[in-house]
Design an enzyme around this catalytic site. Structure first.
Site, PDB file in Angstrom:
ATOM      1  CG  LEU A  28     -78.452 -45.743  54.734  1.00 28.27           C
ATOM      2  CD1 LEU A  28     -77.222 -44.999  55.236  1.00 28.27           C
ATOM      3  CD2 LEU A  28     -78.746 -46.952  55.612  1.00 28.27           C
ATOM      4  N   GLY A  29     -78.152 -43.793  51.789  1.00 27.12           N
ATOM      5  CA  GLY A  29     -77.782 -44.242  50.461  1.00 27.12           C
ATOM      6  C   GLY A  29     -76.454 -44.970  50.497  1.00 27.12           C
ATOM      7  CG  LEU A  33     -77.204 -41.623  58.020  1.00 22.74           C
ATOM      8  CD1 LEU A  33     -78.503 -42.290  57.592  1.00 22.74           C
ATOM      9  CD2 LEU A  33     -76.684 -42.249  59.316  1.00 22.74           C
ATOM     10  CG  ASP A 141     -78.206 -40.064  39.849  1.00 20.96           C
ATOM     11  OD1 ASP A 141     -78.930 -40.795  39.132  1.00 20.96           O
ATOM     12  OD2 ASP A 141     -78.047 -40.248  41.063  1.00 20.96           O
TER      13      ASP A 141
END
Length: 396
Positions: A28-29, A33, A141
């Site tokens: 979960l971020g 999800l 990222d």
């Protein structure tokens, strides 16, 4: 018309087509999800990502559109692959991708990596970056948790939510601090594909050391740790990449001499250390490119110029130049979904037979309810190239 099934996962409503079963939460971020699931058409385990509130504002709608477009466009063995996309009755966007057993962050915290693993993972990471950069895309990222690995040592880069076009002016808050290039910390707007090379260098260093190379507590501490290793940046570099405020700050720092790389990595391969020295350079213009890094002697055992493809087309970033409304973004996303299903994924689904589970400590969430491994072999030459002790290490 597809039938949708509704589930509650970690307090979140998950609506998926009846093609998928056995949903289990994986992560979960802030923006989504992710659940593992079983694809009953291909008989393959998959990852399903629910984009959180994609149409709640124009910024999130644009981010969702960008990730959908990128996953459709970027097709490479070392990048996560999009196999399905759909919009649920509640108007949530779901992306279905490959499911790999673990990620590099989890692997690094479970056991030290043998040098042969570091070498092979480095090769695949740079092979994927070469392709990404050839499409005119910066990931922005890269970090161990965004690098997925399966039991065959196949590696795939994931999470393109922050990816951007290379352009003269760019927003600054990108990448996790430990892997953030100095030009991002110093200027916040002018940087290019070299930031990914820096991040990749930090990841390679972490694989060699077993711990982060620059574990800064904040931006200032992060920069001090970098200067402890590299020494002070040359004046001509900081004058080119710093803003006026950061220029004065950097010039006021105590003088530090660079530390010999061999002292930072006393037990590492000399060629690995040499490659690191070309990736972790203050001056982004002098940093080695992904394509050139693949030619480095450290990676010679895997380097094959005929099997390190580039993108056939540059990614079209024209959508980012227009300020669309939420409804306009919604229509654009719907169009991309329809287009995906008209064209279909570029690769036919592969059906594999069950085989033995790898070490559970390596891949704690790797099994589906049938006991099948939730991955498939990606780079065929990995099985040919990796010698037997590597396979035994993973208990395959």
């Amino acid at each position: 018309m597809a039938e949708f099934l509704r589930s509650q996962i970690l307090g979140t409503t998950f609506e998926t087509t009846n093609r998928y079963s056995d949903l289990q939460p994986v992560g979960l971020g802030a923006f989504g999800l992710v659940c593992s699931a079983y694809d009953m058409i291909t008989r393959q385990p998959v990852a399903i990502k629910k984009m959180m509130k994609p149409f709640s504002n124009a910024t999130l709608a644009k981010r969702t559109y960008r990730e959908v477009k990128l996953l459709k466009h970027l097709r490479h063995e070392n990048l996560i692959g999009l196999s399905d996309i759909f919009i649920s009755p509640l108007e949530d966007v779901y992306l279905v991708t490959d499911l790999l057993g673990t990620d590099l962050n989890r692997l690094l915290t479970s056991k030290p990596l043998d040098g042969k693993f570091v070498q092979y993972f480095t090769y695949q990471l740079l092979r994927g970056l070469k392709y990404i950069h050839s499409a005119g895309v910066i990931h922005r990222d890269l970090k161990p948790s965004n690098i997925l690995i399966n039991e065959n040592c196949d590696l795939k880069i994931c999470d393109f939510g922050l990816a951007r076009l290379q352009e003269p002016q760019m927003t600054g808050y990108v990448s996790t601090r430990y892997y953030r290039a100095p030009e991002i910390m110093l200027t916040w707007q002018k940087y290019g594909m070299q930031v990914d090379i820096w991040s990749a260098g930090c990841i390679v260093a972490e694989m060699l050391r077993g711990k982060p190379l620059f574990p800064g507590k904040d931006h200032i501490n992060q920069f001090f740790l970098i200067t402890d290793a590299l020494g002070n940046p040359p004046d001509e570099v900081i004058e080119r990449i710093c803003t006026k405020t950061t220029l004065d700050l950097v010039k006021s720092l105590p003088k530090r001499q660079p530390a010999p790389w061999a002292t930072l990595f006393p037990d590492s391969d000399e060629n690995a250390i040499d490659l690191l020295g070309e990736m972790l350079i203050f001056d982004p213009d002098k940093r080695i490119s992904a394509a050139k890094a693949l030619e480095h002697p450290y990676l010679s055992v895997y380097h094959d110029p005929t099997d390190e493809p580039v993108a056939e087309q540059m990614f079209d970033w024209s959508f980012s130049e227009v300020a669309h409304s939420i409804d306009e973004w919604k229509i654009m996303i719907y169009t991309e979904v329809v287009d995906f299903h008209d064209i279909g994924p570029t690769e036919e689904p592969v059906i594999t037979e069950p085989f033995l589970s790898p070490d559970p400590s390596l891949s704690p969430e790797v099994l589906d309810p049938l006991g099948q491994i939730q991955t498939q072999s990606m780079v065929t030459k990995s099985a040919e190239t990796l010698d037997q002790d590597i396979l035994q290490y993973l208990q395959i």
